[in-house]
Design a protein around this motif. Sequence first.
Motif, PDB file in Angstrom:
ATOM      1  N   MET A 111      42.228  11.286  38.770  1.00  0.00           N
ATOM      2  CA  MET A 111      41.396  12.463  39.049  1.00  0.00           C
ATOM      3  C   MET A 111      42.286  13.153  39.528  1.00  0.00           C
ATOM      4  O   MET A 111      42.756  13.063  41.063  1.00  0.00           O
ATOM      5  CB  MET A 111      39.825  12.787  39.711  1.00  0.00           C
ATOM      6  CG  MET A 111      39.181  13.526  40.019  1.00  0.00           C
ATOM      7  SD  MET A 111      37.468  12.882  40.731  1.00  0.00           S
ATOM      8  CE  MET A 111      38.108  12.233  42.029  1.00  0.00           C
ATOM      9  N   ARG A 112      42.431  14.600  40.046  1.00  0.00           N
ATOM     10  CA  ARG A 112      42.742  15.266  40.545  1.00  0.00           C
ATOM     11  C   ARG A 112      42.340  16.824  40.915  1.00  0.00           C
ATOM     12  O   ARG A 112      41.392  17.219  40.512  1.00  0.00           O
ATOM     13  CB  ARG A 112      44.143  15.796  39.699  1.00  0.00           C
ATOM     14  CG  ARG A 112      44.595  17.478  40.431  1.00  0.00           C
ATOM     15  CD  ARG A 112      46.026  18.106  39.779  1.00  0.00           C
ATOM     16  NE  ARG A 112      46.529  18.733  40.111  1.00  0.00           N
ATOM     17  CZ  ARG A 112      46.848  19.620  39.845  1.00  0.00           C
ATOM     18  NH1 ARG A 112      44.932  19.837  39.606  1.00  0.00           N
ATOM     19  NH2 ARG A 112      47.126  20.866  40.839  1.00  0.00           N
ATOM     20  N   CYS A 113      42.235  16.519  42.299  1.00  0.00           N
ATOM     21  CA  CYS A 113      41.518  18.008  42.874  1.00  0.00           C
ATOM     22  C   CYS A 113      42.119  18.853  42.860  1.00  0.00           C
ATOM     23  O   CYS A 113      43.442  18.783  44.369  1.00  0.00           O
ATOM     24  CB  CYS A 113      41.111  17.800  44.092  1.00  0.00           C
ATOM     25  SG  CYS A 113      39.434  16.264  43.124  1.00  0.00           S
ATOM     26  N   ASP A 114      42.617  20.329  42.632  1.00  0.00           N
ATOM     27  CA  ASP A 114      43.289  21.110  43.326  1.00  0.00           C
ATOM     28  C   ASP A 114      42.475  21.588  44.910  1.00  0.00           C
ATOM     29  O   ASP A 114      41.478  22.368  44.483  1.00  0.00           O
ATOM     30  CB  ASP A 114      43.241  22.344  42.308  1.00  0.00           C
ATOM     31  CG  ASP A 114      44.506  23.836  42.540  1.00  0.00           C
ATOM     32  OD1 ASP A 114      45.005  23.862  44.071  1.00  0.00           O
ATOM     33  OD2 ASP A 114      44.322  24.628  41.701  1.00  0.00           O
ATOM     34  N   GLY A 115      43.245  21.704  45.402  1.00  0.00           N
ATOM     35  CA  GLY A 115      43.000  22.637  46.665  1.00  0.00           C
ATOM     36  C   GLY A 115      43.310  23.556  46.813  1.00  0.00           C
ATOM     37  O   GLY A 115      42.359  24.148  47.923  1.00  0.00           O
ATOM     38  N   THR A 116      44.027  24.536  46.598  1.00  0.00           N
ATOM     39  CA  THR A 116      44.041  26.224  46.798  1.00  0.00           C
ATOM     40  C   THR A 116      43.085  26.442  45.942  1.00  0.00           C
ATOM     41  O   THR A 116      42.416  27.571  46.907  1.00  0.00           O
ATOM     42  CB  THR A 116      45.173  26.246  45.384  1.00  0.00           C
ATOM     43  OG1 THR A 116      44.689  26.141  44.154  1.00  0.00           O
ATOM     44  CG2 THR A 116      46.416  25.976  45.921  1.00  0.00           C
TER      45      THR A 116
ATOM     46  N   MET B 151      45.170  13.730  44.627  1.00  0.00           N
ATOM     47  CA  MET B 151      45.105  12.682  43.753  1.00  0.00           C
ATOM     48  C   MET B 151      44.436  11.820  43.997  1.00  0.00           C
ATOM     49  O   MET B 151      44.555  11.112  44.959  1.00  0.00           O
ATOM     50  CB  MET B 151      46.584  12.827  43.580  1.00  0.00           C
ATOM     51  CG  MET B 151      47.383  13.390  42.940  1.00  0.00           C
ATOM     52  SD  MET B 151      47.137  14.674  41.215  1.00  0.00           S
ATOM     53  CE  MET B 151      47.246  13.084  40.246  1.00  0.00           C
ATOM     54  N   PHE B 152      43.453  10.823  43.411  1.00  0.00           N
ATOM     55  CA  PHE B 152      43.183   9.909  42.730  1.00  0.00           C
ATOM     56  C   PHE B 152      43.053   9.043  42.155  1.00  0.00           C
ATOM     57  O   PHE B 152      42.723   9.144  40.702  1.00  0.00           O
ATOM     58  CB  PHE B 152      41.277  10.317  42.740  1.00  0.00           C
ATOM     59  CG  PHE B 152      40.742  10.301  44.444  1.00  0.00           C
ATOM     60  CD1 PHE B 152      41.371   9.757  45.586  1.00  0.00           C
ATOM     61  CD2 PHE B 152      40.920  12.010  44.410  1.00  0.00           C
ATOM     62  CE1 PHE B 152      40.510  10.920  46.813  1.00  0.00           C
ATOM     63  CE2 PHE B 152      40.367  13.154  45.057  1.00  0.00           C
ATOM     64  CZ  PHE B 152      40.294  12.786  47.198  1.00  0.00           C
TER      65      PHE B 152
ATOM     66  N   LYS C 266      43.489   4.173  44.703  1.00  0.00           N
ATOM     67  CA  LYS C 266      44.475   5.269  45.365  1.00  0.00           C
ATOM     68  C   LYS C 266      43.770   6.617  45.557  1.00  0.00           C
ATOM     69  O   LYS C 266      44.148   7.146  44.716  1.00  0.00           O
ATOM     70  CB  LYS C 266      46.172   4.543  44.892  1.00  0.00           C
ATOM     71  CG  LYS C 266      45.749   2.825  45.057  1.00  0.00           C
ATOM     72  CD  LYS C 266      47.516   2.838  44.168  1.00  0.00           C
ATOM     73  CE  LYS C 266      47.960   0.860  44.673  1.00  0.00           C
ATOM     74  NZ  LYS C 266      49.205   1.138  43.861  1.00  0.00           N
ATOM     75  N   GLY C 267      44.727   6.915  46.560  1.00  0.00           N
ATOM     76  CA  GLY C 267      44.456   8.379  46.846  1.00  0.00           C
ATOM     77  C   GLY C 267      45.449   8.855  47.986  1.00  0.00           C
ATOM     78  O   GLY C 267      46.598   7.643  48.829  1.00  0.00           O
ATOM     79  N   GLU C 268      46.516  10.062  47.929  1.00  0.00           N
ATOM     80  CA  GLU C 268      47.326  10.496  47.716  1.00  0.00           C
ATOM     81  C   GLU C 268      46.974  12.360  47.778  1.00  0.00           C
ATOM     82  O   GLU C 268      46.377  12.443  47.391  1.00  0.00           O
ATOM     83  CB  GLU C 268      48.360  10.438  46.727  1.00  0.00           C
ATOM     84  CG  GLU C 268      49.772  11.064  46.942  1.00  0.00           C
ATOM     85  CD  GLU C 268      50.623  10.634  46.246  1.00  0.00           C
ATOM     86  OE1 GLU C 268      51.552  11.804  45.884  1.00  0.00           O
ATOM     87  OE2 GLU C 268      50.718   9.499  45.191  1.00  0.00           O
ATOM     88  N   ILE C 269      47.241  12.775  49.449  1.00  0.00           N
ATOM     89  CA  ILE C 269      47.148  14.174  49.091  1.00  0.00           C
ATOM     90  C   ILE C 269      48.256  14.742  49.481  1.00  0.00           C
ATOM     91  O   ILE C 269      49.265  14.167  50.600  1.00  0.00           O
ATOM     92  CB  ILE C 269      46.127  14.510  50.538  1.00  0.00           C
ATOM     93  CG1 ILE C 269      44.911  13.797  50.742  1.00  0.00           C
ATOM     94  CG2 ILE C 269      46.463  15.790  51.082  1.00  0.00           C
ATOM     95  CD1 ILE C 269      44.394  13.748  52.538  1.00  0.00           C
TER      96      ILE C 269
END
Length: 71
Positions: free
Chosen positions: A1-6, A16-17, A33-36
């Motif tokens: 899963m991808r979240c666009d922080g903009t 990114m999860f 697993k999570g990544e920012i």
Amino acid sequence: MRCDGTKGTTGKGEFMFTYILSSSDNHTEVTLKGEINGLTGLSKFFSKLMAGTFKKACEKDLDRLKNYLEK
């Protein structure tokens, strides 16, 4: 899963999860697993401070998912 922080309140970052499903014996194990990426300045500093809180929230979400799936 991808979240666009903009598109969020900070206007920065990519979240990114990745959910990893693995089968063992007679059960399925779910690993998250999570990544920012893409944070700068104060948002990068505060994200490090919030890492523990965020980890606990993700653990609760996975526990709830487990409880739901076991019904």
